[in-house]
Design an enzyme around this catalytic site. Structure first.
Site, mmCIF file in Angstrom:
data_model
loop_
_atom_site.group_PDB
_atom_site.id
_atom_site.type_symbol
_atom_site.label_atom_id
_atom_site.label_comp_id
_atom_site.label_asym_id
_atom_site.label_seq_id
_atom_site.Cartn_x
_atom_site.Cartn_y
_atom_site.Cartn_z
ATOM 1 N N THR A 36 33.022 14.371 87.453
ATOM 2 C CA THR A 36 32.109 15.491 87.699
ATOM 3 C C THR A 36 30.689 15.007 87.988
ATOM 4 O O THR A 36 29.888 15.761 88.548
ATOM 5 C CB THR A 36 32.076 16.500 86.526
ATOM 6 O OG1 THR A 36 31.663 15.815 85.345
ATOM 7 C CG2 THR A 36 33.432 17.127 86.280
ATOM 8 N N GLN A 75 27.911 11.689 76.573
ATOM 9 C CA GLN A 75 27.834 12.946 77.346
ATOM 10 C C GLN A 75 29.053 13.172 78.227
ATOM 11 O O GLN A 75 29.249 14.277 78.734
ATOM 12 C CB GLN A 75 26.590 12.930 78.264
ATOM 13 C CG GLN A 75 25.318 12.499 77.577
ATOM 14 C CD GLN A 75 24.958 13.385 76.413
ATOM 15 O OE1 GLN A 75 24.861 14.596 76.564
ATOM 16 N NE2 GLN A 75 24.764 12.792 75.246
ATOM 17 N N SER A 120 28.524 24.685 71.928
ATOM 18 C CA SER A 120 28.443 25.980 71.246
ATOM 19 C C SER A 120 29.758 26.749 71.358
ATOM 20 O O SER A 120 29.983 27.705 70.619
ATOM 21 C CB SER A 120 27.340 26.826 71.879
ATOM 22 O OG SER A 120 27.657 27.093 73.235
ATOM 23 N N TYR A 143 38.954 23.949 76.171
ATOM 24 C CA TYR A 143 37.700 23.183 76.203
ATOM 25 C C TYR A 143 37.025 23.210 74.831
ATOM 26 O O TYR A 143 36.593 22.177 74.310
ATOM 27 C CB TYR A 143 36.756 23.773 77.262
ATOM 28 C CG TYR A 143 35.365 23.202 77.226
ATOM 29 C CD1 TYR A 143 35.105 21.933 77.710
ATOM 30 C CD2 TYR A 143 34.298 23.926 76.680
ATOM 31 C CE1 TYR A 143 33.823 21.395 77.667
ATOM 32 C CE2 TYR A 143 33.020 23.404 76.633
ATOM 33 C CZ TYR A 143 32.796 22.136 77.138
ATOM 34 O OH TYR A 143 31.524 21.606 77.084
ATOM 35 N N ASN A 172 24.786 26.360 76.395
ATOM 36 C CA ASN A 172 24.605 26.641 77.832
ATOM 37 C C ASN A 172 23.380 25.978 78.461
ATOM 38 O O ASN A 172 22.352 26.614 78.685
ATOM 39 C CB ASN A 172 24.559 28.153 78.045
ATOM 40 C CG ASN A 172 25.929 28.760 77.817
ATOM 41 O OD1 ASN A 172 26.373 28.889 76.667
ATOM 42 N ND2 ASN A 172 26.628 29.099 78.870
ATOM 43 N N VAL A 173 23.545 24.706 78.760
ATOM 44 C CA VAL A 173 22.436 23.913 79.295
ATOM 45 C C VAL A 173 22.291 24.152 80.803
ATOM 46 O O VAL A 173 23.284 24.284 81.519
ATOM 47 C CB VAL A 173 22.684 22.411 79.043
ATOM 48 C CG1 VAL A 173 21.427 21.617 79.370
ATOM 49 C CG2 VAL A 173 23.132 22.173 77.610
ATOM 50 N N VAL A 187 26.767 28.995 85.165
ATOM 51 C CA VAL A 187 26.400 30.230 85.852
ATOM 52 C C VAL A 187 25.002 30.163 86.479
ATOM 53 O O VAL A 187 24.785 30.692 87.563
ATOM 54 C CB VAL A 187 26.552 31.449 84.898
ATOM 55 C CG1 VAL A 187 25.555 31.395 83.741
ATOM 56 C CG2 VAL A 187 26.417 32.751 85.648
ATOM 57 N N ARG A 211 23.891 34.791 76.498
ATOM 58 C CA ARG A 211 23.893 33.356 76.236
ATOM 59 C C ARG A 211 22.512 32.894 75.790
ATOM 60 O O ARG A 211 21.499 33.482 76.166
ATOM 61 C CB ARG A 211 24.263 32.580 77.519
ATOM 62 C CG ARG A 211 25.697 32.809 78.008
ATOM 63 C CD ARG A 211 26.702 32.194 77.067
ATOM 64 N NE ARG A 211 28.071 32.286 77.542
ATOM 65 C CZ ARG A 211 28.900 33.310 77.287
ATOM 66 N NH1 ARG A 211 28.482 34.342 76.581
ATOM 67 N NH2 ARG A 211 30.138 33.281 77.722
#
Ligand code: UD1
Length: 318
Positions: A36, A75, A120, A143, A172-173, A187, A211
């Site tokens: 990724t 990471q 989270s 996940y 949600n980074v 998103v 979020r």
């Protein structure tokens, strides 16, 4: 001078951490398998880091890469709820097996501390807000299960072998270099790039899901604190890293409209399986033991991110 190994260094979080560790004076070794991550994320620092294309599944190469390392920022992951719903085996390999390989190799190489990118998503759909680390986890996607398993391994390696580990539950980074190109992208990366191109974004569900969107600089700051805090404060522990507030997707769309100048509408589709309704962090524990406070709020982070995507698209088309 310490040597810091960053796994997933070509990801948007890993590459931000690499820049920060270089600025802090560390020697940086980075690995990525480009599943990724993107080469362009590390192009401008490639000469300053010891980069190796390694897949964490390849244990003997992981053993080799851990030699001489003082600290690890782990990471590397396949970070997507829907992708894990489609392929739980892949998620388990990349998020669990890979993590265990790294921990075994880190222990053998006498690494001083491993800081892990937890998620989270571990909290799942439990109704209580904000989420505190002492709540019972309730993962509802492969996940989330995989990321939580990684946390448990972190703690077990501290308890069983004395390897100092710290898990940071990222909420949600978002930020510069986040890949907007995949249907599995976060998103905000999707919304911002679509809206800058005048294309309609899609909200899955009614848009009332909320979020605790966290700008990547806050994550970098928390990793620095997790590396430098005294072992007795942090070893074997799990901390939320976020802003401590939440915003729903409908309101997020309105904020982005204002910041991007997009004048179109939003399209609604049915809710995604495995999706959590609300997410918001309690930051008391991170404040107490890490001295963590968010440094960049939502709007400021969005502004910086939008600027970055604008510059990128100008650069690409120039
Ligand atoms: C989850 C985790 C997060 C983790 C991330 C990895 C939770 C609360 N958060 O994020 O910690 O880092 O996985 O990927 O579990 N959406 C749309 N339109 C789109 C794309 C997404 O409406 O085009 C919606 C999703 O359905 C979801 C929300 O936006 O409700 C956020 O989605 P996404 O950015 O993929 O992250 P999470 O699944 O919340």
């Amino acid at each position: 001078m310490s040597t810091c190994l960053i796994t997933g260094v070509a990801g948007f979080i890993g590459s931000s951490l690499a820049r920060a560790r270089l600025a802090a004076g560390d020697r940086v070794r980075g690995i990525d398998n480009f599943s990724t991550g993107k080469r362009e994320n590390i192009a401008e620092i490639l000469q300053q880091i010891d980069f190796r294309q390694v897949d964490l599944i390849d244990f003997s190469r992981v053993q080799h890469v851990c030699q001489g390392v003082d600290y690890i920022l782990h990471q590397a992951a396949i970070p997507s709820v829907p992708r894990s719903v489609e392929d739980p085996l892949e998620s388990n390999r990349a998020n669990v097996d890979a993590t265990v390989n790294l921990l075994v190799a880190a222990r053998e190489a006498k690494v001083k501390r491993v800081v892990y990118a937890a998620s989270s998503s571990a909290y799942g759909d439990s109704p209580t807000l904000p989420k505190r680390e002492d709540m019972l986890p309730n993962p509802i996607s492969p996940y989330a299960v995989a990321k939580l398993a990684g946390e448990h391994y972190m703690r077990a390696f501290w308890r069983c072998y004395g390897l100092e580990t710290v898990s940071l539950r990222y909420f949600n980074v978002f930020g510069p270099r986040q890949d907007p190109a995949s249907p599995y992208s976060g998103v905000l990366a999707l919304f911002i790039t679509r809206m800058l191109q005048g294309k309609t974004p899609t909200i899955f569900g009614d848009g009332q899901q909320s979020r605790d969107f966290t700008f990547v600089e806050n994550i970098v700051h928390a990793n620095h604190l997790a590396l430098t805090a005294p072992g007795q404060e942090v070893a074997g522990q799990v901390f939320n890293v976020a802003t401590g507030s939440r915003v729903d997707l409908n309101a997020t769309f309105q904020i982005l409209k204002k910041l991007t100048g997009y004048s179109g509408e939003v399209h609604y589709e049915s809710e995604r399986p495995g999706d959590v309704k609300h997410s918001q962090a309690d930051l008391s524990l991170a404040k107490k033991h890490l001295g963590y406070e968010p440094t960049v709020g939502l709007e400021e982070g969005l502004q910086q991110t939008i600027e970055w995507y604008r510059r990128e698209s100008a650069g690409v088309s120039a």
